[in-house]
Each structure stands twice: as C-alpha cells, then as structure tokens.
Design a protein around this motif. Structure first.
Motif, PDB file in Angstrom:
ATOM      1  N   ARG A   1     -17.212  -0.712  29.556  1.00 40.50           N
ATOM      2  CA  ARG A   1     -17.527  -0.300  28.561  1.00 40.50           C
ATOM      3  C   ARG A   1     -17.935   0.607  28.418  1.00 40.50           C
ATOM      4  O   ARG A   1     -18.076   2.158  27.837  1.00 40.50           O
ATOM      5  CB  ARG A   1     -18.890  -1.074  27.908  1.00 40.50           C
ATOM      6  N   LEU A   2     -17.276   1.495  29.590  1.00 34.78           N
ATOM      7  CA  LEU A   2     -17.132   3.186  29.431  1.00 34.78           C
ATOM      8  C   LEU A   2     -16.091   3.912  29.679  1.00 34.78           C
ATOM      9  O   LEU A   2     -15.169   3.870  30.312  1.00 34.78           O
ATOM     10  CB  LEU A   2     -17.844   2.998  30.932  1.00 34.78           C
ATOM     11  N   THR A   3     -16.160   4.352  29.128  1.00 37.37           N
ATOM     12  CA  THR A   3     -14.301   5.345  28.789  1.00 37.37           C
ATOM     13  C   THR A   3     -14.330   6.847  29.306  1.00 37.37           C
ATOM     14  O   THR A   3     -15.447   7.701  28.699  1.00 37.37           O
ATOM     15  CB  THR A   3     -14.010   5.515  27.700  1.00 37.37           C
ATOM     16  N   PHE A   4     -13.781   6.884  30.208  1.00 39.35           N
ATOM     17  CA  PHE A   4     -13.923   8.819  30.741  1.00 39.35           C
ATOM     18  C   PHE A   4     -12.850   9.800  30.564  1.00 39.35           C
ATOM     19  O   PHE A   4     -11.641   8.700  30.645  1.00 39.35           O
ATOM     20  CB  PHE A   4     -14.587   8.724  32.330  1.00 39.35           C
ATOM     21  N   GLN A   5     -13.318  10.925  29.563  1.00 37.39           N
ATOM     22  CA  GLN A   5     -11.615  11.235  29.613  1.00 37.39           C
ATOM     23  C   GLN A   5     -12.045  12.861  30.460  1.00 37.39           C
ATOM     24  O   GLN A   5     -13.117  13.255  29.637  1.00 37.39           O
ATOM     25  CB  GLN A   5     -11.783  11.348  27.284  1.00 37.39           C
ATOM     26  N   PHE A   6     -10.323  13.499  30.730  1.00 37.96           N
ATOM     27  CA  PHE A   6     -10.691  15.172  30.985  1.00 37.96           C
ATOM     28  C   PHE A   6      -9.708  15.225  29.759  1.00 37.96           C
ATOM     29  O   PHE A   6      -8.623  15.286  29.497  1.00 37.96           O
ATOM     30  CB  PHE A   6     -10.167  14.918  32.595  1.00 37.96           C
ATOM     31  N   GLY A   7     -10.243  16.795  29.483  1.00 35.04           N
ATOM     32  CA  GLY A   7      -9.281  17.594  28.727  1.00 35.04           C
ATOM     33  C   GLY A   7      -8.013  18.328  29.098  1.00 35.04           C
ATOM     34  O   GLY A   7      -8.388  17.914  30.248  1.00 35.04           O
ATOM     35  N   ASP A   8      -7.465  18.000  28.064  1.00 32.52           N
ATOM     36  CA  ASP A   8      -6.232  18.639  28.724  1.00 32.52           C
ATOM     37  C   ASP A   8      -5.788  19.689  29.894  1.00 32.52           C
ATOM     38  O   ASP A   8      -5.105  19.768  30.428  1.00 32.52           O
ATOM     39  CB  ASP A   8      -4.850  18.419  27.377  1.00 32.52           C
ATOM     40  N   ALA A   9      -6.757  20.962  29.041  1.00 28.19           N
ATOM     41  CA  ALA A   9      -6.744  22.113  30.363  1.00 28.19           C
ATOM     42  C   ALA A   9      -8.234  22.008  30.848  1.00 28.19           C
ATOM     43  O   ALA A   9      -7.911  23.413  32.122  1.00 28.19           O
ATOM     44  CB  ALA A   9      -7.758  22.948  28.548  1.00 28.19           C
ATOM     45  N   ARG A  10      -8.434  20.908  31.238  1.00 27.15           N
ATOM     46  CA  ARG A  10      -9.098  20.641  32.988  1.00 27.15           C
ATOM     47  C   ARG A  10     -10.958  21.657  31.808  1.00 27.15           C
ATOM     48  O   ARG A  10     -11.234  21.939  33.225  1.00 27.15           O
ATOM     49  CB  ARG A  10      -8.854  21.271  33.494  1.00 27.15           C
ATOM     50  N   LYS A  11     -11.127  22.169  30.734  1.00 29.45           N
ATOM     51  CA  LYS A  11     -12.121  22.405  30.784  1.00 29.45           C
ATOM     52  C   LYS A  11     -13.707  21.816  30.229  1.00 29.45           C
ATOM     53  O   LYS A  11     -14.106  21.764  30.131  1.00 29.45           O
ATOM     54  CB  LYS A  11     -12.751  23.390  30.028  1.00 29.45           C
ATOM     55  N   ASP A  12     -13.573  20.306  29.976  1.00 29.33           N
ATOM     56  CA  ASP A  12     -14.534  19.735  29.629  1.00 29.33           C
ATOM     57  C   ASP A  12     -13.691  18.013  29.807  1.00 29.33           C
ATOM     58  O   ASP A  12     -13.167  17.916  29.757  1.00 29.33           O
ATOM     59  CB  ASP A  12     -14.028  19.821  27.846  1.00 29.33           C
ATOM     60  N   SER A  13     -14.952  17.218  29.388  1.00 30.29           N
ATOM     61  CA  SER A  13     -15.015  15.648  29.816  1.00 30.29           C
ATOM     62  C   SER A  13     -16.054  14.870  28.531  1.00 30.29           C
ATOM     63  O   SER A  13     -17.223  15.767  28.027  1.00 30.29           O
ATOM     64  CB  SER A  13     -15.023  15.111  31.111  1.00 30.29           C
ATOM     65  N   SER A  14     -15.992  13.886  28.559  1.00 28.33           N
ATOM     66  CA  SER A  14     -16.349  12.748  27.794  1.00 28.33           C
ATOM     67  C   SER A  14     -16.263  11.555  27.837  1.00 28.33           C
ATOM     68  O   SER A  14     -15.864  11.053  29.033  1.00 28.33           O
ATOM     69  CB  SER A  14     -16.068  12.770  25.871  1.00 28.33           C
ATOM     70  N   LEU A  15     -17.797  11.224  28.190  1.00 21.95           N
ATOM     71  CA  LEU A  15     -17.803   9.769  28.645  1.00 21.95           C
ATOM     72  C   LEU A  15     -18.321   9.075  27.304  1.00 21.95           C
ATOM     73  O   LEU A  15     -19.849   9.244  26.685  1.00 21.95           O
ATOM     74  CB  LEU A  15     -19.229   9.338  28.944  1.00 21.95           C
ATOM     75  N   HIS A  16     -17.675   7.927  26.744  1.00 31.55           N
ATOM     76  CA  HIS A  16     -18.068   6.814  25.553  1.00 31.55           C
ATOM     77  C   HIS A  16     -18.434   6.034  26.365  1.00 31.55           C
ATOM     78  O   HIS A  16     -17.960   5.315  26.773  1.00 31.55           O
ATOM     79  CB  HIS A  16     -16.625   7.212  24.903  1.00 31.55           C
ATOM     80  N   ILE A  17     -19.368   5.019  25.853  1.00 36.79           N
ATOM     81  CA  ILE A  17     -20.112   3.791  26.191  1.00 36.79           C
ATOM     82  C   ILE A  17     -19.606   2.651  24.638  1.00 36.79           C
ATOM     83  O   ILE A  17     -20.598   3.313  24.072  1.00 36.79           O
ATOM     84  CB  ILE A  17     -21.441   3.911  26.472  1.00 36.79           C
ATOM     85  N   THR A  18     -18.856   2.226  24.678  1.00 36.41           N
ATOM     86  CA  THR A  18     -18.795   1.232  23.925  1.00 36.41           C
ATOM     87  C   THR A  18     -20.144  -0.229  24.095  1.00 36.41           C
ATOM     88  O   THR A  18     -20.423  -0.543  25.429  1.00 36.41           O
ATOM     89  CB  THR A  18     -17.646   0.299  23.793  1.00 36.41           C
ATOM     90  N   ALA A  19     -20.709  -0.786  22.576  1.00 34.93           N
ATOM     91  CA  ALA A  19     -21.747  -1.543  22.816  1.00 34.93           C
ATOM     92  C   ALA A  19     -22.622  -1.468  23.642  1.00 34.93           C
ATOM     93  O   ALA A  19     -22.632  -2.341  24.990  1.00 34.93           O
ATOM     94  CB  ALA A  19     -21.152  -2.799  22.782  1.00 34.93           C
TER      95      ALA A  19
END
Lengths: 116, 111
Positions: B60-78
């Motif tokens: 249920r966890l989705t991790f993303q690395f920004g295109d410019a490699r300066k940022d990231s996010s963690l999304h948790i569903t339900a």
C-alpha cells in the motif's frame, strides 16, 4: 545473532561525568556512524568511521569522542556530559557499494541518555 | 550543507484514509531512502529510490523520486493502525557514505 548491538539501552548520569556508549556490529560493515535523535531535528550525525582507525566529524561533533580500534566496535564517549546532550543515540553501519544497496544504514536499537 | 525538508511534521488520520509525506531539497541526491521507526527501536529501511522519476510500490506504499532528484514522496493508501510510526527520508550525496536525514513525520492511524 548477526546485527548491531548498543549498550547500555538506558543511562542516567550527572553533568560533568564521562559516559561511554558502546556499539558492536557483526555484519563486518566497513562504515559505522553515531547519530543523535531529538524531536524536531531528526537524526543528526555526530561522528562516522570508514574503517578501523579512520574517523571523521559529522554535523554535531562537539563534546563527543570516538575511537575504532576494531572494525566491529565503535564506542562514543561524552567526556564531560552536559544537559544538552540528553538525547537518544543511534549507532548504525553500512557497506559501501553501488546500486540500491549503497549507503543503506542498519541501525541499533538506540541508547537513551539523560543528563541531570 | 545539504538539507532535507520533510512535511508534514505530524499526521493523525483515521483508518482507511490516504496520506502523502513529502521530502524536498534544493540539493541533488544520488539516491533517496525512506525509513520507518517504531518507538524504542532504530529506523528500518523501507525503500531506496535511485533513478530520477522512479516510482516504487511496496504493497500500500508508493514511493516516488523527483525527476530532478531533489525531492521524494511517500503515499500510503488505505492507512492501517499498523502503519503508525515515524517516517524518515534520507538523501545520499554523490560522494562519500553519509546520509542527510529529514526531521521526520510522525504518523498516527486511528482505528
């Protein structure tokens, strides 16, 4: 068991006393680190070591001393404890390398230090 | 000095809700790691993202690395009560073996 062990887990001391926190790892990782964790500051690097007999300062080294005579041990000493050094201290290790495994830290369970 | 700004600092949600934690910097990182820490324990690695634009899913966890490699996010569903904990992002520089940590996000999921 393989892993990284910290001792003591809890310590209460008084201002001015010397305190040593122990860290032992069985992974044979070349890199070892000491962090302190305080609310609002996250993890701040105190000292790190790339190999036995090689140590270097991190972000907040003042008041701390480290040594690394053996690869598996990395003790942290507070030479004269101050109240501002009350914190939770984490030891970690890692192995250099490429790809996704590079820089991945394995942490100990932490040592909670209170300086009165 | 490289800095990682993590937000929000605290998050209290009901079971079943979705949430996103952000990690931002003005610096470029070679990779970015996410750790989860439970009370009385050390942080444990959840994932490492190494390629700009990369998306990784862990149940249920989705991790993303920004295109410019300066940022990231963690999304948790339900979100579930078992997701409760401190989430830390950490950036690795192109040289050396030191990580820069964000201040962390304390997540509480209520049942």
């Amino acid at each position: 068991d393989a892993g990284i062990t910290q001792s003591p887990r809890y310590k209460i001391t008084e201002t001015g006393r010397q305190v040593t926190l122990m860290c032992h790892q069985t992974w044979s990782h070349s890199y070892m680190f000491w962090y302190r964790q305080d609310l609002g500051h996250g993890l701040r690097l105190i000292y790190y070591s790339a190999a036995a007999d090689i140590t270097d300062k991190g972000e907040v080294p003042d008041g701390y001393v480290v040594s690394r005579s053996k690869t598996e041990n990395f003790p942290l000493t507070l030479e004269s404890a101050t109240r501002s050094q009350t914190s939770v201290y984490f030891c970690a290790s890692s192995d250099p390398g490429g790809g996704e495994g590079a820089n991945v830290l394995t942490f100990g369970a932490g040592s909670r230090l209170t300086v009165l | 000095t490289q800095l990682l700004e993590q937000s929000p600092q605290f998050l209290s949600i009901q079971e079943g809700e979705n949430l996103t934690v952000y990690c931002n910097s003005s610096s470029v990182f070679s990779s970015l790691q996410w750790y989860r820490q439970e009370p009385g324990e050390g942080p444990v690695l959840l994932v490492t993202v190494v390629t700009g634009g990369e998306v990784k899913k862990l149940k249920r966890l989705t991790f993303q690395f920004g295109d410019a490699r300066k940022d990231s996010s963690l999304h948790i569903t339900a979100a579930q009560p078992g997701d409760t904990g401190l989430y830390l992002c950490a950036g690795a520089s192109w040289y050396g073996n030191k990580l820069v940590f964000g201040a962390g996000t304390i997540l509480r999921v209520k049942s």
